[in-house]
Design an enzyme around this catalytic site. Structure first.
Site, PDB file in Angstrom:
ATOM      1  N   ASP A  38       3.467  -7.625  -0.650  1.00  0.00           N
ATOM      2  CA  ASP A  38       2.608  -8.391  -1.546  1.00  0.00           C
ATOM      3  C   ASP A  38       3.357  -9.657  -1.954  1.00  0.00           C
ATOM      4  O   ASP A  38       4.428  -9.961  -1.424  1.00  0.00           O
ATOM      5  CB  ASP A  38       2.193  -7.556  -2.759  1.00  0.00           C
ATOM      6  N   ASP A  97       7.502  -6.420  -3.801  1.00  0.00           N
ATOM      7  CA  ASP A  97       7.963  -5.127  -4.311  1.00  0.00           C
ATOM      8  C   ASP A  97       7.101  -3.986  -3.785  1.00  0.00           C
ATOM      9  O   ASP A  97       7.314  -2.834  -4.143  1.00  0.00           O
ATOM     10  CB  ASP A  97       8.029  -5.111  -5.839  1.00  0.00           C
ATOM     11  N   SER A 136       2.907 -10.850  -8.845  1.00  0.00           N
ATOM     12  CA  SER A 136       2.870  -9.793  -7.835  1.00  0.00           C
ATOM     13  C   SER A 136       1.724  -9.973  -6.842  1.00  0.00           C
ATOM     14  O   SER A 136       1.647 -10.970  -6.141  1.00  0.00           O
ATOM     15  CB  SER A 136       2.813  -8.431  -8.535  1.00  0.00           C
ATOM     16  N   ASP A 156       5.214 -10.717  -4.406  1.00  0.00           N
ATOM     17  CA  ASP A 156       6.619 -10.704  -4.845  1.00  0.00           C
ATOM     18  C   ASP A 156       7.454  -9.680  -4.089  1.00  0.00           C
ATOM     19  O   ASP A 156       8.605  -9.439  -4.416  1.00  0.00           O
ATOM     20  CB  ASP A 156       6.727 -10.480  -6.352  1.00  0.00           C
TER      21      ASP A 156
END
Length: 444
Positions: free
Chosen positions: A239, A243, A100, A241
């Site tokens: 960010d 999400d 992440s 990833d």
């Protein structure tokens, strides 16, 4: 690593704490548990752009195939894209290799059930028990029973088409998009361009090591500068990833997840589409958000920090919108996890439909001063519950009284303790937060 699964899958420093051997064994255990009801299971795997992803992906695939499951490999795609594909294709589970918003040396492995939701604790415990066991419950497949790898070449297209179907055209908007050199580096700009947005992409040239490096939702400085330089209507940052989403208004001011949630909740309420007339937030959300929601007649449902707890409350109550100040926002009507690109186009839709600037929309909430300081520790729970720390926290609470609050909590993904203090005076809040941090650091 003490317990294998943390608050968001299995995390650790790649090749040190999260090794290929762990990934291989986790692939075996996860594939077995998640594929019990399928005679020939299939599992989707995606990843972000960090360099260790290739190594862990190879090991994970080997583990999954070694128990007779097929792997559907999609390559680099945002975490919510994997969640979407997992629930829309005929598969047993989905896996994302990502840490992440964390730095490049970290990585993680996160499973989705076939429904697209994160795994409940009980299933994670079952996977971990098999992972730790010396005796494996499966028969070792040979010959044609060994799993194979199938490349899914239209994954990005499927995900983009899904996102586009949730909104109308967005022509006339000029947006700077910071993709954190992460999983949305290609799909993010393409999505906005296909919706008619004039896109100025930055931080979308991943090289394996520059993910989240002074960019993205946790480092908005480059985005703020670009919005002013290009005279854009606003800026958006994901960010690593994708999400999460953080925005920047036309004057370069950061608009965090609290503001974005309020803007979207008010817009839904005005259309009669805010399910249960409620918004799910966490204890980290600013008091200003609660005040604005109360003024608008929207019920506040509060949980502990963590998107999984937000999701649990959404499912429990029937509400459809919730999230965190960090920009991890869930539109449950559309997807089963936080989705930075989905959040981006929902926010842009409000801006276009209401013909108001992001600054004007954000002004519907007055943010109370809030200070957040992190400190690195070896044992989060021990540090937080030490008598000296508890005593100092009570002293700060007495000082703040009814005019503010203090919250001390562990990071869910890093060896950090976070101290957040909120109240009317920024300088005084810094002093109070630092006084608690100093006590914690003395213990270290």
């Amino acid at each position: 690593m003490s317990r294998l699964f943390g608050t968001d899958g299995v995390r650790g420093i790649a090749n040190q704490e999260l090794t290929p051997n762990i990934a291989f064994r986790l692939g075996q255990a996860g594939a077995y548990v998640l594929s019990k009801e399928h005679p020939h299971p299939r599992i989707i795997i995606g990843k972000d752009t960090r360099i260790s992803g290739d190594m862990l992906e190879a090991a994970l695939i080997a583990g999954i195939c070694s128990v007779g499951a097929d792997v559907l490999r999609v390559g680099i795609l945002p975490t919510p894209g994997i969640a979407f594909l997992t629930r829309t294709l005929d598969v047993s589970a989905g896996v994302v290799i990502s840490a992440s918003h964390n730095p490049v040396q970290d990585n993680g492995i996160k499973f989705f059930a076939s429904t697209g939701f994160k795994l409940p604790d009980a299933i994670e415990d079952e996977i971990e028990a098999i992972y730790q066991s010396e005796e494996k419950p499966w028969e070792v497949p040979i010959g044609g029973e060994v799993g194979r790898v199938i490349e899914i070449r239209d994954a990005e297209r499927r995900y983009m088409d899904f996102l586009k179907a949730t909104v109308g055209r967005l022509d006339g908007l000029k947006v700077v998009l910071d993709s954190a050199n992460g999983a949305a580096s290609q799909v993010g700009p393409k999505l906005l361009e296909e919706l008619g947005v004039e896109v100025i992409p930055i931080c979308n040239q991943p090289d394996g090591v520059n993910i989240n490096a002074s960019c993205g939702s946790t480092h908005p400085g480059a985005l703020q500068k670009a919005v002013l330089e290009y005279k854009a209507d606003l800026g958006l940052a994901n960010d690593g990833d994708a999400d999460r989403l953080i925005a920047v208004d036309e004057n370069g001011q950061v608009v965090d997840g609290d503001f974005i949630m309020l803007i979207c909740a008010l817009a839904q309420k005005a259309k009669g589409k805010l399910e249960k007339n409620a918004l799910v937030i966490t204890v980290m959300s600013n008091l200003g958000l609660k005040i604005a929601l109360k003024k608008a007649g929207i019920e506040v449902l509060e949980t502990q920090v963590g998107d999984r707890y937000v999701m649990e409350e959404l499912l429990r109550t029937g509400a459809k919108l919730g999230g965190e100040q960090s920009g991890h926002i869930i539109f449950l009507e559309h997807n089963t996890t936080g989705d930075g690109l989905l959040t981006a186009i929902q926010l842009l839709t409000v801006i276009k439909e209401e013909k108001k600037s992001l600054r004007t929309l954000a002004a519907q909430m007055q943010r109370l001063p809030q200070v957040l300081i992190n400190t690195r520790v070896e044992d989060k729970e021990k540090s937080m519950n030490h008598p000296d720390v508890l005593k100092k926290v009570e002293e700060v609470k007495a000082v703040l009284g009814d005019s503010g609050r203090i919250l001390v909590r562990p990071s869910g993904t890093e060896p950090l303790v976070r101290v957040m203090v909120e109240g009317p005076d920024q300088d005084h809040l810094k002093f109070l937060a630092q006084s608690v941090i100093e006590v914690i650091q003395k213990l270290v």
